[in-house]
Design an enzyme around this catalytic site. Structure first.
Site, PDB file in Angstrom:
ATOM      1  N   CYS A 111       6.946   0.479   0.015  1.00 46.57           N
ATOM      2  CA  CYS A 111       5.867   0.129  -0.897  1.00 46.57           C
ATOM      3  C   CYS A 111       6.323   0.554  -2.287  1.00 46.57           C
ATOM      4  O   CYS A 111       6.526   1.741  -2.540  1.00 46.57           O
ATOM      5  CB  CYS A 111       4.600   0.862  -0.473  1.00 46.57           C
ATOM      6  SG  CYS A 111       3.244   0.651  -1.628  1.00 46.57           S
TER       7      CYS A 111
ATOM      8  N   CYS B  29      -9.489  -0.511 -11.935  1.00 43.46           N
ATOM      9  CA  CYS B  29     -10.306  -0.625 -10.717  1.00 43.46           C
ATOM     10  C   CYS B  29     -10.890   0.765 -10.451  1.00 43.46           C
ATOM     11  O   CYS B  29     -10.164   1.762 -10.475  1.00 43.46           O
ATOM     12  CB  CYS B  29      -9.466  -1.075  -9.521  1.00 43.46           C
ATOM     13  SG  CYS B  29      -8.711  -2.681  -9.759  1.00 43.46           S
TER      14      CYS B  29
ATOM     15  N   CYS C  95      -2.719   3.944   0.033  1.00 42.71           N
ATOM     16  CA  CYS C  95      -3.151   2.957  -0.962  1.00 42.71           C
ATOM     17  C   CYS C  95      -4.090   3.580  -1.980  1.00 42.71           C
ATOM     18  O   CYS C  95      -5.068   4.228  -1.611  1.00 42.71           O
ATOM     19  CB  CYS C  95      -3.958   1.850  -0.305  1.00 42.71           C
ATOM     20  SG  CYS C  95      -3.012   0.643   0.581  1.00 42.71           S
TER      21      CYS C  95
ATOM     22  N   GLU D 225       5.863   6.349  -8.307  1.00 45.28           N
ATOM     23  CA  GLU D 225       5.970   6.724  -6.901  1.00 45.28           C
ATOM     24  C   GLU D 225       6.232   5.500  -6.040  1.00 45.28           C
ATOM     25  O   GLU D 225       5.789   4.396  -6.354  1.00 45.28           O
ATOM     26  CB  GLU D 225       4.668   7.420  -6.465  1.00 45.28           C
ATOM     27  CG  GLU D 225       4.514   8.761  -7.168  1.00 45.28           C
ATOM     28  CD  GLU D 225       3.176   9.453  -6.926  1.00 45.28           C
ATOM     29  OE1 GLU D 225       3.135  10.681  -7.049  1.00 45.28           O
ATOM     30  OE2 GLU D 225       2.176   8.777  -6.634  1.00 45.28           O
TER      31      GLU D 225
ATOM     32  N   CYS E 117      -1.306   1.823 -14.804  1.00 46.30           N
ATOM     33  CA  CYS E 117      -1.893   0.493 -14.585  1.00 46.30           C
ATOM     34  C   CYS E 117      -2.981   0.267 -15.613  1.00 46.30           C
ATOM     35  O   CYS E 117      -3.654   1.207 -16.034  1.00 46.30           O
ATOM     36  CB  CYS E 117      -2.481   0.416 -13.178  1.00 46.30           C
ATOM     37  SG  CYS E 117      -3.007  -1.253 -12.720  1.00 46.30           S
TER      38      CYS E 117
ATOM     39  N   CYS F 295      -9.453   3.346  -7.666  1.00 46.09           N
ATOM     40  CA  CYS F 295      -8.008   3.550  -7.546  1.00 46.09           C
ATOM     41  C   CYS F 295      -7.517   4.693  -8.446  1.00 46.09           C
ATOM     42  O   CYS F 295      -7.842   4.735  -9.636  1.00 46.09           O
ATOM     43  CB  CYS F 295      -7.286   2.255  -7.906  1.00 46.09           C
ATOM     44  SG  CYS F 295      -5.493   2.395  -7.795  1.00 46.09           S
TER      45      CYS F 295
HETATM   46  N1  SAH Z   1      -2.370  -4.078  -8.478  1.00 49.28           N
HETATM   47  C1  SAH Z   1      -2.071  -4.548  -7.153  1.00 49.28           C
HETATM   48  C2  SAH Z   1      -1.243  -3.622  -6.313  1.00 49.28           C
HETATM   49  C3  SAH Z   1      -1.572  -2.147  -6.295  1.00 49.28           C
HETATM   50  S1  SAH Z   1      -2.921  -1.527  -5.355  1.00 49.28           S
HETATM   51  C4  SAH Z   1      -3.327  -4.952  -6.442  1.00 49.28           C
HETATM   52  O1  SAH Z   1      -4.398  -4.752  -7.010  1.00 49.28           O
HETATM   53  O2  SAH Z   1      -3.256  -5.506  -5.356  1.00 49.28           O
HETATM   54  C5  SAH Z   1      -2.538  -1.717  -3.666  1.00 49.28           C
HETATM   55  C6  SAH Z   1      -3.785  -1.875  -2.781  1.00 49.28           C
HETATM   56  O3  SAH Z   1      -4.478  -0.620  -2.611  1.00 49.28           O
HETATM   57  C7  SAH Z   1      -4.793  -2.833  -3.355  1.00 49.28           C
HETATM   58  O4  SAH Z   1      -5.316  -3.655  -2.351  1.00 49.28           O
HETATM   59  C8  SAH Z   1      -5.868  -1.898  -3.876  1.00 49.28           C
HETATM   60  O5  SAH Z   1      -7.096  -2.534  -4.028  1.00 49.28           O
HETATM   61  C9  SAH Z   1      -5.874  -0.831  -2.806  1.00 49.28           C
HETATM   62  N2  SAH Z   1      -6.492   0.424  -3.196  1.00 49.28           N
HETATM   63  C10 SAH Z   1      -6.603   0.951  -4.423  1.00 49.28           C
HETATM   64  N3  SAH Z   1      -7.227   2.144  -4.379  1.00 49.28           N
HETATM   65  C11 SAH Z   1      -7.521   2.371  -3.091  1.00 49.28           C
HETATM   66  C12 SAH Z   1      -8.124   3.450  -2.396  1.00 49.28           C
HETATM   67  N4  SAH Z   1      -8.554   4.531  -3.030  1.00 49.28           N
HETATM   68  N5  SAH Z   1      -8.252   3.362  -1.046  1.00 49.28           N
HETATM   69  C13 SAH Z   1      -7.779   2.286  -0.390  1.00 49.28           C
HETATM   70  N6  SAH Z   1      -7.186   1.244  -0.990  1.00 49.28           N
HETATM   71  C14 SAH Z   1      -7.052   1.279  -2.321  1.00 49.28           C
END
Ligand code: SAH
Length: 348
Positions: free
Chosen positions: A109, A120, A341, A96, A116, A123
């Protein structure tokens, strides 16, 4: 006997290889330059669009090559104008990418991996597991698709690109760098590097490598906690890539690039909502010139994670700002279509 030719994807060839191809096929080397411009500057998807090549040349290219471009399979629009594209890759997998319009900017974006591997806990993409890396052309094509939507739907040019879609860009380093080269070079889309941001979970070794490679784009680090125990509990990568190692890498990055770092930080209830956490963040911010984006949490399901109350965000904001750290609260965009995000998970 009929000779069958295995058709290669022409965009896998470097300019030099394309030159060799033309010379070997009795044509002039400069044709390669023309084709290269059609592919990477004008982003054509078909050899027949290469109108300054003769018909026989186009036919010869068709006999040897294909252009394996992505397809926007499904485009969803949020009530706030955000667009989410489900992008089908040539092997059928889907990633996406998102177009985020604001008054001043249009930001793309983009994803760097299918799924991935980082796990985390907050996420949604993490639940997909990593299937494979995207190729440079698959990353480039996402940008082109959004650039076209931006011009067609909003009548405005694409202004910014963030690598904050699915995947960890620094675990697909070579392909991401190659895509960025096509996006920023004069022979490509000619977008300014300072309009690009690569967001990473904070892999220290790779941050050092980027600094050594003299990259010119912006760096964002998904920090979310500046105490090792807390960070490890939500981001397993912190077990082997501690905040101390991250800080050392960022110092090296700043020394080499003189480019400020952006920290992305979500404040969650009962996870990092104490003054001690805010103070740890402030301390971490002293390592290198930086700014902080406090990003709104986008719930991904079971309610294990909840956005902290406004007064906690205010406490963070006051502490950071009163100590000279530029801090912004970033509201989510595209929540209603799961485009915000951390919500990218190929739901549709
Ligand atoms: N792997 C990279 C890029 C992808 S995530 C990274 O970790 O930066 C893009 C951003 O969204 C990151 O800052 C991540 O921590 C944040 N993110 C992930 N899940 C989220 C959520 N449920 N709500 C808000 N931000 C989130």
């Amino acid at each position: 006997m009929v000779e069958t030719v295995m058709k290669r994807d022409i965009r896998k060839l470097k300019l030099e290889e394309l030159k060799t191809f033309f010379v070997e096929h009795g044509d002039k080397a400069f044709r390669a330059q023309q084709v290269y411009e059609w592919l990477w500057q004008k982003s054509v998807k078909d050899f027949d669009q290469m109108t300054n090549l003769s018909l026989p040349t186009r036919e010869m290219l068709k006999a040897h090559f294909v252009i394996n471009h992505i397809h926007v399979d499904n485009m969803q629009r949020s009530t706030d104008g955000t667009i989410k594209n489900a992008v089908k890759l040539h092997d059928g997998l889907i990633v996406e990418s998102v177009l985020i319009p604001t008054e001043k900017r249009i930001t793309a974006c983009v994803s760097s991996q299918v799924g991935c591997s980082l796990a985390c806990k907050f996420c949604a993409t993490a639940r997909l597991k990593r299937m494979r890396n995207l190729t440079p052309d698959e990353i480039y094509d996402q940008v082109v698709a959004i650039k076209e939507q931006s011009e067609l739907i909003f009548g405005r040019p694409l202004t910014n690109i963030v690598f904050m879609g699915m995947g960890e860009p620094l675990l697909n380093y070579a392909n991401v760098m190659s895509a960025i080269e096509k996006i920023t070079s004069q022979k490509g889309l000619n977008m300014a590097s300072r309009r690009l941001t690569v967001s990473t979970v904070g892999l220290a070794k790779m941050i050092i490598k980027m600094a050594d490679d003299g990259v010119k784009f912006n760096l964002a680090v998904s920090l979310h906690a500046a105490l090792n125990e807390t960070r490890s509990s939500i981001m397993p990568i912190n077990d082997t890539n501690s905040l101390e190692e991250l800080a050392e890498a960022l110092k090296y990055w700043y020394q080499k690039t003189k480019s400020k770092v952006t920290y992305e930080y979500v404040v969650w209830k009962d996870i990092n909502d104490t003054r001690e956490h805010a103070q740890a963040l402030l301390k971490f911010c002293k390592h290198v010139p930086c700014k902080v984006n406090l990003i709104e949490y986008n719930p991904i399901d079971d309610g294990e994670f909840q956005q902290a109350d406004q007064h906690v965000l205010d406490m963070y904001m006051d502490l950071l700002e009163s100590n000279g750290i530029t801090t912004r609260i970033r509201k989510s965009r595209g929540k209603d279509i799961d485009a915000a995000c951390g919500q990218l998970a190929n739901k549709s």
